[in-house]
Design an enzyme around this catalytic site. Structure first.
Site, PDB file in Angstrom:
ATOM      1  N   THR A  91       0.589  -1.416  -0.009  1.00 30.17           N
ATOM      2  CA  THR A  91      -0.031  -0.014   0.149  1.00 30.17           C
ATOM      3  C   THR A  91       1.139   1.413  -0.170  1.00 30.17           C
ATOM      4  O   THR A  91       1.687   1.464   0.743  1.00 30.17           O
ATOM      5  CB  THR A  91      -0.530   0.386   1.296  1.00 30.17           C
ATOM      6  OG1 THR A  91       0.266  -0.092   2.123  1.00 30.17           O
ATOM      7  CG2 THR A  91      -1.633  -1.175   1.230  1.00 30.17           C
ATOM      8  N   ASP A  92       0.044   2.447  -0.464  1.00 26.01           N
ATOM      9  CA  ASP A  92       1.015   4.077  -0.251  1.00 26.01           C
ATOM     10  C   ASP A  92       0.463   3.721   1.343  1.00 26.01           C
ATOM     11  O   ASP A  92      -0.038   2.915   2.008  1.00 26.01           O
ATOM     12  CB  ASP A  92      -0.283   4.644  -1.387  1.00 26.01           C
ATOM     13  CG  ASP A  92       1.564   5.858  -0.996  1.00 26.01           C
ATOM     14  OD1 ASP A  92       2.450   6.268  -0.151  1.00 26.01           O
ATOM     15  OD2 ASP A  92       1.351   6.556  -1.819  1.00 26.01           O
ATOM     16  N   TRP A  93       1.288   4.300   2.325  1.00 30.06           N
ATOM     17  CA  TRP A  93       1.500   4.821   3.321  1.00 30.06           C
ATOM     18  C   TRP A  93      -0.781   4.888   3.956  1.00 30.06           C
ATOM     19  O   TRP A  93      -0.400   6.164   3.318  1.00 30.06           O
ATOM     20  CB  TRP A  93       1.910   6.335   4.011  1.00 30.06           C
ATOM     21  CG  TRP A  93       3.700   4.934   4.047  1.00 30.06           C
ATOM     22  CD1 TRP A  93       4.063   5.437   5.586  1.00 30.06           C
ATOM     23  CD2 TRP A  93       4.207   4.065   2.949  1.00 30.06           C
ATOM     24  NE1 TRP A  93       5.600   4.203   5.545  1.00 30.06           N
ATOM     25  CE2 TRP A  93       5.216   4.167   4.325  1.00 30.06           C
ATOM     26  CE3 TRP A  93       3.756   3.419   2.292  1.00 30.06           C
ATOM     27  CZ2 TRP A  93       5.941   3.393   3.836  1.00 30.06           C
ATOM     28  CZ3 TRP A  93       4.834   2.823   2.115  1.00 30.06           C
ATOM     29  CH2 TRP A  93       6.104   2.002   2.615  1.00 30.06           C
TER      30      TRP A  93
END
Ligand SMILES: *[C@@H]1O[C@H](CO)[C@@H](O)[C@H](O)[C@H]1NC(C)=O
Ligand SMILES: *[C@@H]1O[C@H](CO)[C@@H](O)[C@H](O)[C@H]1NC(C)=O
Ligand SMILES: *[C@@H]1O[C@H](CO)[C@@H](O)[C@H](O)[C@H]1NC(C)=O
Ligand SMILES: *[C@@H]1O[C@H](CO)[C@@H](O)[C@H](O)[C@H]1NC(C)=O
Ligand SMILES: *[C@@H]1O[C@H](CO)[C@@H](O)[C@H](O)[C@H]1NC(C)=O
Ligand SMILES: *[C@@H]1O[C@H](CO)[C@@H](O)[C@H](O)[C@H]1NC(C)=O
Ligand SMILES: *[C@@H]1O[C@H](CO)[C@@H](O)[C@H](O)[C@H]1NC(C)=O
Ligand SMILES: *[C@@H]1O[C@H](CO)[C@@H](O)[C@H](O)[C@H]1NC(C)=O
Ligand SMILES: CC(=O)N[C@H]1CO[C@H](CO)[C@@H](O)[C@@H]1O
Length: 768
Positions: free
Chosen positions: A286-288
């Protein structure tokens, strides 16, 4: 079930669930798009081709793990170091854990590393070897600091929205250009034993409403990028396909939604396009904080959550126990993650994760050298080649032994860089007013080992050759000494993650340029631009004699521009985007989509323009740009001749690619070369130089012209060189929605070769 996945997770993912929206808010019939179609189950990594041995070791490793250990490997935890994210160790099996860190242009948030040129700058170089070398040397720095995975490179955003805040992190607004460079960059970084997480997958084209937010107690979902299947393949997915083919061990899923389903739980984009069609063998991270669903996201193809998860943990094993998730899915997630560790030989040859990278850089720690002396040449070369000269009246450049040079503008001087973790998350006036711009802001910022600001480098030059210097950095209307040979005006145009840009030009910088030009008949403007910068307010001023787009060169910024200004290097960069004459020429793609007022709970961004962004749109609508895609001047001139076109497909004109097992990148026959084109380029001027010869193709039923080849060659003055282009099956095909295949088009293909997308002296054709 999948049809409501986005909806369920939205409710669960947000803390304030007021005025629960109904399904109707998603499937608004006035939109021509529906939801992403479900694609289940999640395909397991096969360990095909180059991954065979790594998968074998990973599978063996996974059989030894307990459930808790497996679950631990799928999500980040706080390791209290300087890494952007960490996966915990399994000490019992000598697995030391994983450190992942920003950014695509240098390691952020630590010391003893270099600040490299940014994606847009690398794109402006058009030099495949350089992109590989830049990746290799940068990758070496991450390796020495114990960073297993570099969070980059960036091919999304590609630059659909002219004011997009992160366009500068990617290479180019053209998918082919972006694809060729991401391929080289991934291979370069991974040759250093460091993984790449090519991002942001997919269609993350604006910062506005990229994340869900709560306004007046109402939960607003992130914007949905609604894209038809053909546009998806021919534009947004194209460079990701090249990254997967290059072996990118990870892909980062994006914040926003695609066809109303969140990027990190979209089974069509993850299970379907990435893992089935492209045969991706690595893991999706995931992106953060981009996870919005629990078991749904695992089943949709997500493999790792960063920086931690509130959804998975023991819920994964509970879900396996109650039948909502297959045990094989968890094993596949972990196998994909561990396989990349073996694939990059990180099991045998790797420092401790995040060595010498404390969470607080001012805390006591050992000096661990990331940078290496042998990177110097590549660092400088990549800074030099990304400068694009767009105006040079009467060859005022290069400067020829000037007696007096006057320097103006806030962008000429060095910043205070004592604060590591430079992020600059603010976007109010569109410029970094107090210092030179070597990088944009946000997680793509980097930390220089030193900065060569333009004025510093000019001072050194003055010391070496006796040039006299005057400088006035902060006045907007400075006085000009009448004996000045050249007035150098340094301005910038800022962009950062988190915000789309407030404009493509700013009044203060434009006033400065005009004020200097009114008093100085040799005004040279240098712009450090994190994206497109309009110049219409002064480009035709008779005293503005030269203009250079200097992009984001990294720490060798000043040194690079002085090499060019004084003619020790000859400009060879070309624009990786279109500079319009005015804002309106970008049409609806100037600004990001805004949520409907007062509360559009599910903001919709319909990509109805199809592939017609940037130069494809200008060509389609017959709009004359100020400076077209691919444009850039040199201190010499190049003449084109002798176009030759050879079909080398041995009579295979079947519109379908031969069928073959999917490998990384998709059907391997997409890369079969079918046509070879060559031409001769003569350096007809008086100095040595380099030319980026570009090939554009008019595919039947497609846009007027699309970039499908480029070749950068060094040619000494008076000599000629050959430029060569190979066109493979994908280059010649269009995506057929019904066949779900790349198909050759029968008919006549137009071939154009030349200096830019609009300066194409050679033209030919072939027929399929
Ligand atoms: C999005 O919807 C369009 C139109 O229905 C469809 O062509 C496309 O395949 C969908 N893409 C995804 C990723 O759901
Ligand atoms: C899982 O990771 C945590 C750190 O987040 C660690 O404390 C714990 O011991 C790990 N569990 C196992 C079984 O390795
Ligand atoms: C399991 O998921 C729920 C949300 O569905 C969450 O509240 C809970 O904290 C999760 N449990 C763990 C152990 O993470
Ligand atoms: C199964 O377990 C998961 C994780 O705890 C939970 O989210 C889900 O609601 C459960 N499903 C059933 C049918 O019990
Ligand atoms: C420039 O620096 C001054 C003094 O530190 C500060 O007040 C100002 O806000 C800065 N301007 C910008 C645009 O960063
Ligand atoms: C150009 O510069 C000269 C000074 O060198 C000045 O006299 C003249 O007015 C300027 N031209 C314009 C159009 O401002
Ligand atoms: C600027 O004006 C000076 C004095 O008239 C002249 O010598 C010089 O050639 C001019 N420079 C340019 C670039 O026009
Ligand atoms: C491309 O980059 C390489 C590596 O830095 C360099 O040696 C070469 O001269 C460059 N080629 C051109 C044509 O500029
Ligand atoms: C905030 C909002 O737009 N809510 C709408 C969601 O859909 C229902 C049913 O169509 C409408 O009544 C709400 O106004």
């Amino acid at each position: 079930m999948h049809a409501i996945a986005g909806f369920i997770s939205l409710l669960g993912g947000l803390s304030l669930a007021v005025a629960a929206p109904t399904q109707d808010n998603i499937t608004d019939d006035s939109h021509f798009f529906g939801q992403s179609p479900p694609v289940y189950p999640s395909p397991e990594g096969t360990g095909s081709g180059a991954w065979a041995s790594a998968y074998e070791k990973a599978r063996q490793f996974v059989t030894q793990l307990t459930d808790e250990e497996k679950v631990n490997l799928t999500a980040g935890y706080n390791a209290d170091n300087g890494c952007s994210g960490n996966i915990p160790a399994v000490p019992r099996l000598n697995f030391p854990g994983i450190c992942v860190s920003d950014a695509a242009n240098g390691l952020r948030g630590t010391d003893f590393v270099n600040a490299w040129s940014s994606g847009i700058h690398d794109g402006a170089c058009w030099n495949k070897t350089l992109t590989y070398q830049r990746g290799l040397h940068m990758g070496g720095e991450f390796h020495r600091k114990g960073v297993n995975l570099l969070l980059g490179p960036v091919v999304g955003p590609i630059g659909r929205v002219a004011e997009g805040g992160r366009n500068w992190e990617g290479f180019s607004t053209d998918p082919y250009h972006s694809g060729v460079l991401v391929y080289e960059n991934v291979r370069g970084i991974q040759a250093a034993g460091v993984g790449t997480s090519t991002k942001h997958y997919i269609a993350n084209e604006q910062e506005t409403n990229r994340n869900p937010e709560s306004v007046d107690g109402l939960d607003i979902a992130s914007a949905s990028s609604n894209i038809d299947d053909k546009t998806m393949h021919e534009l947004y997915l194209w460079p990701f396909q090249d990254a997967v083919r290059a072996g990118s061990v990870s892909i980062m899923c994006s914040y926003q939604r695609i066809n109303n389903s969140y990027g990190c739980q979209n089974s069509k984009t993850l299970n379907g396009l990435l893992k089935t069609e492209l045969g991706f063998q690595g893991y999706v991270v995931t992106d953060w904080y981009a996870q919005h669903g629990g078991i749904n996201s695992a089943n949709a193809g997500l493999d790792m959550v960063m920086p931690h998860t509130e959804w998975w943990n023991s819920n994964l094993t509970d879900a396996i126990a109650n039948g909502t998730m297959e045990a094989s899915r968890l094993d596949d997630m972990v196998t994909r993650i561990v396989a990349t560790w073996y694939q990059l030989n990180q099991d045998t040859d790797f420092p401790s994760p995040g060595v010498g990278m404390p969470a607080d850089v001012y805390a006591p720690h050992d000096a661990v050298m990331g940078k290496s002396a042998d990177s110097k040449e590549v660092l400088l070369q990549s800074a030099i080649e990304g400068h694009v000269l767009v105006k040079n009246t009467n060859d005022v450049l290069p400067l020829r032994s000037p007696k007096l040079v006057s320097v103006f503008g806030y962008d000429a001087v060095s910043p205070d860089i004592s604060l590591k973790k430079f992020q600059g998350f603010s976007q109010t006036i569109g410029i970094q007013k107090n210092h030179t711009l070597w990088v944009g802001g946000g997680s793509g910022a980097n930390d220089p080992a030193y900065i060569s600001a333009p004025l510093d480098a000019l001072q050194l030059q003055a010391y070496e050759d006796g040039t006299s210097l005057l400088w006035n950095i902060y006045d907007v209307d400075p006085a000009v000494d009448s004996t000045t040979d050249a007035c150098l005006v340094f301005v910038n145009s800022y962009a950062t993650e988190g915000y789309d840009r407030v404009g493509l030009a700013d009044d203060e910088s434009d006033a400065l340029v005009t004020n200097v030009a009114n008093k100085c008949n040799n005004t040279v403007v240098i712009i450090h631009n994190a994206g497109i910068r309009l110049v219409n307010n002064w480009i035709d001023h008779e005293n503005v004699t030269a203009v250079m787009f200097a992009h984001l060169p990294g720490q060798d910024s000043g040194r690079a521009v002085v090499e060019l200004l004084y003619g020790r290097s000859n400009p060879s960069g070309k624009l990786p985007y279109t500079v319009a004459k005015k804002n309106e020429d970008y049409g609806s793609l100037l600004r990001p989509t805004q949520p409907e007022s007062p509360y559009g709970l599910f903001p919709q961004s319909d990509f109805t323009e199809g592939v017609y962004i940037d130069y494809r749109a200008f060509d389609q609508q017959g709009i004359e740009p100020q400076f077209e895609f691919g444009f850039g001047l040199s201190y010499t001139t190049f003449d084109y001749s002798s176009l030759s076109i050879d079909q080398i497909n041995n009579g295979d004109t079947s519109s379908y690619p031969p069928s073959a097992p999917i490998v990384e990148g998709g059907n391997p026959h997409l890369w079969d070369d079918l046509v070879e084109v060559s031409a001769e380029v003569k350096n007809s001027g008086s100095v040595d130089g380099a030319e980026v010869a570009q090939l554009y193709l008019g595919i039947p039923n497609g846009p007027v012209r699309q970039l499908r080849g480029f070749d950068k060659v060094n040619i000494p003055k008076g000599e000629s060189g050959k430029v060569e282009f190979k066109l493979n099956r994908r280059d010649l095909s269009t995506w057929d929605v019904t066949a779900q295949q790349w198909l050759l088009q029968s008919g006549t293909y137009q071939v154009y070769v030349g200096r830019s997308s609009r300066d194409l002296p050679l033209q030919g054709e072939f027929t399929i």
